[in-house]
Enzyme design. Structure first.
Site, PDB file in Angstrom:
ATOM      1  N   ARG A 108      -8.353 -14.634  33.106  1.00  0.00           N
ATOM      2  CA  ARG A 108      -8.463 -13.276  33.592  1.00  0.00           C
ATOM      3  C   ARG A 108      -9.426 -13.136  34.778  1.00  0.00           C
ATOM      4  O   ARG A 108      -9.193 -12.355  35.702  1.00  0.00           O
ATOM      5  CB  ARG A 108      -8.945 -12.408  32.423  1.00  0.00           C
ATOM      6  CG  ARG A 108      -9.081 -10.990  32.749  1.00  0.00           C
ATOM      7  CD  ARG A 108      -9.623 -10.193  31.603  1.00  0.00           C
ATOM      8  NE  ARG A 108     -10.131  -8.941  32.118  1.00  0.00           N
ATOM      9  CZ  ARG A 108      -9.377  -7.939  32.455  1.00  0.00           C
ATOM     10  NH1 ARG A 108      -8.086  -7.990  32.312  1.00  0.00           N
ATOM     11  NH2 ARG A 108      -9.899  -6.840  32.962  1.00  0.00           N
ATOM     12  N   CYS A 163      -8.289 -14.117  27.362  1.00  0.00           N
ATOM     13  CA  CYS A 163      -8.220 -13.779  25.945  1.00  0.00           C
ATOM     14  C   CYS A 163      -7.350 -12.556  25.711  1.00  0.00           C
ATOM     15  O   CYS A 163      -7.383 -11.609  26.473  1.00  0.00           O
ATOM     16  CB  CYS A 163      -9.618 -13.487  25.417  1.00  0.00           C
ATOM     17  SG  CYS A 163     -10.505 -14.971  24.984  1.00  0.00           S
ATOM     18  N   ARG A 171      -6.675  -4.742  28.287  1.00  0.00           N
ATOM     19  CA  ARG A 171      -7.370  -5.336  29.421  1.00  0.00           C
ATOM     20  C   ARG A 171      -6.657  -5.121  30.758  1.00  0.00           C
ATOM     21  O   ARG A 171      -6.298  -6.078  31.457  1.00  0.00           O
ATOM     22  CB  ARG A 171      -7.623  -6.826  29.180  1.00  0.00           C
ATOM     23  CG  ARG A 171      -8.387  -7.081  27.909  1.00  0.00           C
ATOM     24  CD  ARG A 171      -8.972  -8.443  27.842  1.00  0.00           C
ATOM     25  NE  ARG A 171     -10.265  -8.510  28.491  1.00  0.00           N
ATOM     26  CZ  ARG A 171     -11.069  -9.558  28.410  1.00  0.00           C
ATOM     27  NH1 ARG A 171     -10.719 -10.607  27.730  1.00  0.00           N
ATOM     28  NH2 ARG A 171     -12.240  -9.565  29.014  1.00  0.00           N
ATOM     29  N   ARG A 183     -12.587 -22.991  26.429  1.00  0.00           N
ATOM     30  CA  ARG A 183     -12.694 -22.122  27.609  1.00  0.00           C
ATOM     31  C   ARG A 183     -14.145 -21.706  27.852  1.00  0.00           C
ATOM     32  O   ARG A 183     -14.515 -21.401  28.984  1.00  0.00           O
ATOM     33  CB  ARG A 183     -11.849 -20.852  27.422  1.00  0.00           C
ATOM     34  CG  ARG A 183     -10.362 -21.055  27.560  1.00  0.00           C
ATOM     35  CD  ARG A 183      -9.657 -19.709  27.622  1.00  0.00           C
ATOM     36  NE  ARG A 183     -10.445 -18.782  28.400  1.00  0.00           N
ATOM     37  CZ  ARG A 183     -10.681 -17.516  28.068  1.00  0.00           C
ATOM     38  NH1 ARG A 183     -10.163 -17.011  26.979  1.00  0.00           N
ATOM     39  NH2 ARG A 183     -11.427 -16.748  28.823  1.00  0.00           N
TER      40      ARG A 183
HETATM   41  C1  UD1 Z   1     -16.325  -9.106  30.781  1.00  0.00           C
HETATM   42  C2  UD1 Z   1     -16.646 -10.464  30.214  1.00  0.00           C
HETATM   43  C3  UD1 Z   1     -16.210 -10.530  28.781  1.00  0.00           C
HETATM   44  C4  UD1 Z   1     -16.845  -9.412  27.996  1.00  0.00           C
HETATM   45  C5  UD1 Z   1     -16.601  -8.072  28.670  1.00  0.00           C
HETATM   46  C6  UD1 Z   1     -17.363  -6.913  28.022  1.00  0.00           C
HETATM   47  C7  UD1 Z   1     -16.509 -12.054  32.048  1.00  0.00           C
HETATM   48  C8  UD1 Z   1     -15.762 -13.174  32.641  1.00  0.00           C
HETATM   49  N1  UD1 Z   1     -15.945 -11.484  30.979  1.00  0.00           N
HETATM   50  O1  UD1 Z   1     -14.924  -8.919  30.705  1.00  0.00           O
HETATM   51  O2  UD1 Z   1     -16.621 -11.774  28.251  1.00  0.00           O
HETATM   52  O3  UD1 Z   1     -16.231  -9.375  26.725  1.00  0.00           O
HETATM   53  O4  UD1 Z   1     -17.006  -8.131  30.028  1.00  0.00           O
HETATM   54  O5  UD1 Z   1     -18.713  -7.121  28.060  1.00  0.00           O
HETATM   55  O6  UD1 Z   1     -17.600 -11.700  32.476  1.00  0.00           O
HETATM   56  N2  UD1 Z   1     -11.033  -1.692  31.476  1.00  0.00           N
HETATM   57  C9  UD1 Z   1     -10.005  -0.878  31.955  1.00  0.00           C
HETATM   58  N3  UD1 Z   1      -9.590  -1.058  33.245  1.00  0.00           N
HETATM   59  C10 UD1 Z   1     -10.133  -1.999  34.060  1.00  0.00           C
HETATM   60  C11 UD1 Z   1     -11.168  -2.832  33.558  1.00  0.00           C
HETATM   61  C12 UD1 Z   1     -11.591  -2.665  32.260  1.00  0.00           C
HETATM   62  O7  UD1 Z   1      -9.496  -0.012  31.249  1.00  0.00           O
HETATM   63  O8  UD1 Z   1      -9.708  -2.118  35.212  1.00  0.00           O
HETATM   64  C13 UD1 Z   1     -11.498  -1.532  30.097  1.00  0.00           C
HETATM   65  C14 UD1 Z   1     -11.171  -2.735  29.239  1.00  0.00           C
HETATM   66  O9  UD1 Z   1      -9.880  -2.666  28.700  1.00  0.00           O
HETATM   67  C15 UD1 Z   1     -12.251  -2.648  28.181  1.00  0.00           C
HETATM   68  C16 UD1 Z   1     -13.445  -2.104  28.959  1.00  0.00           C
HETATM   69  O10 UD1 Z   1     -12.920  -1.479  30.116  1.00  0.00           O
HETATM   70  O11 UD1 Z   1     -11.861  -1.718  27.207  1.00  0.00           O
HETATM   71  C17 UD1 Z   1     -14.477  -3.143  29.351  1.00  0.00           C
HETATM   72  O12 UD1 Z   1     -13.886  -4.185  30.074  1.00  0.00           O
HETATM   73  P1  UD1 Z   1     -14.691  -5.029  31.170  1.00  0.00           P
HETATM   74  O13 UD1 Z   1     -16.142  -4.713  31.076  1.00  0.00           O
HETATM   75  O14 UD1 Z   1     -14.018  -4.852  32.476  1.00  0.00           O
HETATM   76  O15 UD1 Z   1     -14.500  -6.500  30.665  1.00  0.00           O
HETATM   77  P2  UD1 Z   1     -14.192  -7.772  31.513  1.00  0.00           P
HETATM   78  O16 UD1 Z   1     -14.835  -7.671  32.867  1.00  0.00           O
HETATM   79  O17 UD1 Z   1     -12.758  -8.088  31.445  1.00  0.00           O
END
Ligand code: UD1
Length: 424
Positions: A92, A116, A121, A398
């Site tokens: 991702r 994952c 996401r 991973r």
């Molecule tokens: C990052 C971390 C991951 C951790 C997560 C939360 C990395 C590589 N990964 O993932 O290990 O579990 O932060 O601390 O650093 N969301 C949306 N739209 C978007 C982006 C996010 O709706 O465009 C939502 C997601 O579905 C989720 C929430 O926002 O419910 C948080 O996601 P996000 O903080 O973006 O997680 P990641 O960056 O993917």
């Protein structure tokens, strides 16, 4: 297919140095694209996600030299701006390349990201932020093509403090024309680390560590060397293993302040927690069966969602009933179903799991559903009588350099059976 075999009921004892942080290093590798020179990262963990990111950078035209934790990324000449679907499907974080590619090359092509399978996401916050900076997006058959003649400073309000979206916006804004104000940013330590790397490369960022970041765009960034922090999630996993196994474990090379909520939770469970801030060491001793856990995940500084499955494993061994609420990702209880195979009594009610603990658990054969869920199942196996098997442990690779090596070092009876052996 590889299987991790673990013999339960061996208390962990000892000291372990923690690998470099996965979630800090991946965006830093993306940041290397912003500089038409060499970026050197130290303490880079040898894990599958980093290997995939290195392959993507090579595909884009970078020279990546990586030996014994030292990674040199020469991004002088990029030859491509398209990230092939095969890579995106595996990881991702590849979507973090959108910001830097747009900022440097004015275009980027990718598809919907993998990684994952926890929650939906989506990447709408990433796209919205880059659009605010002046990019336009076209979407066709799962492919996303982005273009921007130039990026311009603006203000961006994140609907939720998303880690990835904050990083992507930062990576684009540092080279934009003018000033960008980012509001409701995620405050995870890995974002602070990324800001420090970018600053070392010549970026101008104010408000580092807080929810509001002000980025004054600069025309170019320069070469730098940087050492990211130890992996707080990896450290939290091994400390939780000490709680589960009733052991005494010291993790070294992590900042205790980054694990405040998990450490407080371990104390409430009955563990003795001591920290040596300067030495970057945390010690957790557990002498009895843990008391029940009540926790709720949330954006930093709240309890990290990445440690939720691991604490779920601990909850399975508690005296009494625990309750865990997941507020970050909606489908992050995949490990719970597998944990039931160890005899754990778990009931899921929407975003909350209720767990009636028992000790010991019974041995089982389970499948790792994802990275952290997989590590959590290994920990559950450590609380089970007899030998348990965890299949599909590619997920675990991973994010952990070598979970079996590290836990063995602490006294666990754990080993990996690779395909040929497992099949025989
Ligand atoms: C990052 C971390 C991951 C951790 C997560 C939360 C990395 C590589 N990964 O993932 O290990 O579990 O932060 O601390 O650093 N969301 C949306 N739209 C978007 C982006 C996010 O709706 O465009 C939502 C997601 O579905 C989720 C929430 O926002 O419910 C948080 O996601 P996000 O903080 O973006 O997680 P990641 O960056 O993917």
């Amino acid at each position: 297919m590889s299987v991790i075999q673990v013999q339960g009921l061996c208390p962990l004892n000892g000291r372990i140095r923690i690998q470099g942080s996965k979630n800090a290093v991946l965006p830093m590798m993306a940041a290397a694209l912003l500089c038409r020179d060499v970026t050197v990262l130290h303490h880079v963990p040898d894990i599958a996600d980093v290997r995939i990111m290195a392959d993507i950078l090579r595909h884009l035209g970078c020279l990546v030299n990586w030996r014994q934790g030292r990674m040199e990324i020469d991004a002088s000449d990029l030859t491509r701006t398209e990230i092939p679907r095969e890579y995106v499907g595996k990881m991702r974080s590849s979507c973090l390349l959108l910001g830097p590619l747009l900022a440097r090359e004015g275009e980027a092509v990718t598809s919907y990201p993998g990684g994952c399978v926890i929650g939906k996401r989506p990447i709408d916050f990433h796209i919205h932020a880059l659009e605010r900076l002046g990019a336009s997006f076209r979407e066709q058959n799962g492919t996303i093509a982005a273009r921007a003649r130039k990026l311009f400073g603006t203000w961006i309000l994140f609907p939720y403090p998303s880690v990835g979206a904050t990083e992507n916006a930062l990576l684009a804004a540092v080279l934009a024309d003018g000033t960008t104000v980012l509001l409701n940013c995620a405050m995870e330590p890995e974002i602070e680390e990324l800001c420090r790397l970018l600053t070392a490369m010549g970026a101008r960022i104010k408000g580092i560590g807080g929810p509001e970041l002000v980025v004054e765009g600069v025309p170019e960034l320069h070469s730098c060397e940087f050492t990211p922090a130890g992996d707080r999630i990896c450290a939290g996993t091994y400390l939780a293993a000490a709680v589960i196994s009733r052991g005494d474990v010291v993790v070294a090379g992590v900042r205790p302040g980054e694990l405040l909520e998990p450490l407080k939770t371990m104390e409430r469970m009955g563990a003795a927690v001591s920290v040596r801030e300067k030495e970057k060491e945390i010690r957790v001793q557990m002498k009895k069966r843990p008391s029940p856990v009540f926790l709720e995940t949330g954006p930093y500084p709240r309890f990290p969602t990445d440690l939720q499955p691991v604490f779920l494993a601990a909850a399975c061994t508690c005296r009494g009933e625990s309750r865990i609420r997941e507020t970050v990702f909606e489908a992050r209880f995949a490990a719970a179903d597998e944990m039931k195979r160890f005899g754990a009594r778990i009931r899921t009610d929407r975003d909350t799991v209720h767990v009636k603990g028992r000790w010991p658990l019974g041995s089982a054969s389970v499948r790792a559903p994802d990275l952290r869920g997989g590590a959590a199942l290994v920990l559950a196996g450590m609380a089970a009588e007899g030998i348990s098997g965890i299949e599909d442990c590619g997920h675990i690779e991973r994010g952990y350099e070598d979970l079996c090596r590290d836990l063995s070092l602490l006294g666990a009876k754990i080993w990996m059976e690779r395909e040929s052996l497992a099949g025989s």
